[in-house]
Write a protein that holds these residues in place. Sequence first.
Motif, mmCIF file in Angstrom:
data_model
loop_
_atom_site.group_PDB
_atom_site.id
_atom_site.type_symbol
_atom_site.label_atom_id
_atom_site.label_comp_id
_atom_site.label_asym_id
_atom_site.label_seq_id
_atom_site.Cartn_x
_atom_site.Cartn_y
_atom_site.Cartn_z
ATOM 1 N N UNK A 145 56.796 62.815 75.414
ATOM 2 C CA UNK A 145 57.104 61.720 74.686
ATOM 3 C C UNK A 145 56.155 61.379 73.627
ATOM 4 N N UNK A 146 56.864 60.270 72.840
ATOM 5 C CA UNK A 146 55.996 60.593 71.536
ATOM 6 C C UNK A 146 54.725 59.372 71.254
ATOM 7 N N UNK A 147 54.247 58.839 72.505
ATOM 8 C CA UNK A 147 53.175 57.909 72.029
ATOM 9 C C UNK A 147 51.938 58.590 72.175
ATOM 10 N N UNK A 157 44.554 49.147 77.889
ATOM 11 C CA UNK A 157 44.403 49.508 79.295
ATOM 12 C C UNK A 157 45.338 48.528 80.195
ATOM 13 N N UNK A 158 46.042 47.624 79.882
ATOM 14 C CA UNK A 158 46.974 46.933 80.596
ATOM 15 C C UNK A 158 48.396 47.478 80.096
ATOM 16 N N UNK A 159 48.441 47.705 78.911
ATOM 17 C CA UNK A 159 49.703 48.164 78.047
ATOM 18 C C UNK A 159 49.325 49.073 77.173
ATOM 19 N N UNK A 160 49.370 50.502 77.391
ATOM 20 C CA UNK A 160 48.945 51.372 76.191
ATOM 21 C C UNK A 160 49.634 51.174 74.966
ATOM 22 N N UNK A 161 50.488 50.611 75.059
ATOM 23 C CA UNK A 161 51.138 50.207 73.781
ATOM 24 C C UNK A 161 50.409 49.182 72.812
ATOM 25 N N UNK A 366 58.411 48.169 70.897
ATOM 26 C CA UNK A 366 58.121 49.375 70.227
ATOM 27 C C UNK A 366 57.700 50.525 71.303
ATOM 28 N N UNK A 367 58.430 51.476 71.011
ATOM 29 C CA UNK A 367 58.498 52.816 71.793
ATOM 30 C C UNK A 367 58.428 52.235 73.415
ATOM 31 N N UNK A 368 57.276 52.926 74.249
ATOM 32 C CA UNK A 368 56.988 52.605 75.584
ATOM 33 C C UNK A 368 55.814 53.102 75.973
ATOM 34 N N UNK A 369 55.001 52.675 77.021
ATOM 35 C CA UNK A 369 53.739 53.394 77.449
ATOM 36 C C UNK A 369 54.060 54.346 78.328
ATOM 37 N N UNK A 370 53.219 55.197 78.839
ATOM 38 C CA UNK A 370 53.445 56.523 79.570
ATOM 39 C C UNK A 370 54.162 56.224 80.923
ATOM 40 N N UNK A 371 53.887 55.164 81.391
ATOM 41 C CA UNK A 371 54.667 54.587 82.836
ATOM 42 C C UNK A 371 56.244 54.430 82.118
ATOM 43 N N UNK A 372 56.243 53.769 81.235
ATOM 44 C CA UNK A 372 57.779 53.455 81.078
ATOM 45 C C UNK A 372 58.285 54.704 80.637
ATOM 46 N N UNK A 373 57.981 55.453 79.862
ATOM 47 C CA UNK A 373 58.449 56.844 79.323
ATOM 48 C C UNK A 373 58.606 57.798 80.680
ATOM 49 N N UNK A 374 57.762 57.900 81.501
ATOM 50 C CA UNK A 374 57.835 58.599 82.572
ATOM 51 C C UNK A 374 59.028 58.201 83.652
ATOM 52 N N UNK A 375 58.952 56.759 83.841
ATOM 53 C CA UNK A 375 60.231 56.330 84.644
ATOM 54 C C UNK A 375 61.628 56.651 83.965
#
Length: 458
Positions: A145-147, A157-161, A366-375
């Motif tokens: 993913x591109x983050x 640290x609550x939302x990496x975005x 805007x895009x997604x954090x790692x957890x959202x991208x993983x899901x």
Amino acid sequence: MQSQTEAKGGSAAPTAADFAALPVPESYRAVTVHKDEAEMFAGLDSRDKDPRKSLHVEDVPVPELGPGEALVAVMASSVNYNSVWTSIFEPVSTFGFLERYGRVSELTKRHDLPYHIIGSDLAGVVLRTGPGVNAWKPGDEVVAHCLSVELESSDGHNDTMLDPEQRIWGFETNFGGLAEIALVKSNQLMPKPDHLSWEEAAAPGLVNSTAYRQLVSRNGAGMKQGDNVLIWGASGGLGSYATQFALAGGANPICVVSSEQKAEICRRMGAEAIIDRNAEGYKFWQDEQNQDPREWKRFGKRIRELTGGEDVDIVFEHPGRETFGASVYVTRKGGTIVTCASTSGYNHEYDNRYLWMSLKRIIGSHFANYREAWEANRLIAKGKIHPTLSKVYSLEETGQAAHDVHRNAHQGKVGVLALAPREGMGVRDHEMREKHLDAINLFRDAPAERTISHSRNV
């Protein structure tokens, strides 16, 4: 380069140690833009700027591998709209991003170069990992993913975005995925879905994750069963995933498209409520300065005809200026307009009376954090959401691929082969693939566009 399960020939599959022992070349082929050409399109209208003139395929040195990073042998990548923006130097040259990133640390200085290796998707094989990487090893088959985040501030640290140093890899950083080798942070990596080929696996990353956060995540619209969801550009790169998420989540997508061919794509995905904006002649602006509220009302009436009299709960927005006034108007009282882009212009105008008096919400996504991208990737791997790949180009043809996306002469996503010598390679789970083959090939089998719309992704 062969992956660990592709190199059979009667001998044991290569191990992580075998991959780690492979020599990394000093240089590799990559798609670049050049800093000294940033003004090459000055004075031209956006539609007249040609990515085929600005994108180069050339040999570049392999970057130094730092802590927490990985070098990936790229089998395939894809073209996103940010690659088009980079190629036409809009809305600004991306070299400003690289210069600012280069000032963050000694290690990030590597990114500030007179050339920019672009691309925000990949599917490939891990070649090397830097110090501190434990979750991935050479030989692992991955997508990225591109983050890109630094996470040295508490804000992320609550939302990496929300990390102050959040960037989009291959757009705001260097060493992107439209190349034979890419440099990524290890926390960008995710398992490649086993039932997909390299080019199919490379296609969803950016747009699938973006659509997931925008529509499904609690950070976006938080879509629920029964919601009416208006999706602009419903057969395009972003919209094709939003349409799938709506259908898979029990919502009712109202798909806005620009041709009968694109309407047919939506029908084949399972959507029933479809508006062909060209055939029905919607024109939301009377001229450059004035919108036409009568067209908003006509559009809202058409939506209610398709929903049994209901207004939309959620608008999946990304065209921006051309559509935003209409989007705010047609959303139901208490509903949500969630926006992730502005491909038709950044200066949005809407009548605020329809927002504040009807308690509607506008959410930026805007895009997604790692957890959202993983899901989002997990849903691809489970065969719940499918790649929307329509056409594949060679690395040398990336300029043409970007040109086609720029002119909206494509369906879904377009892929680019890097190290994979041909299409169809990389499939591991043939049994699962067979179950979903029709859905995987849906955009490949779609009728070709007979006309080209110049309104971007609407």
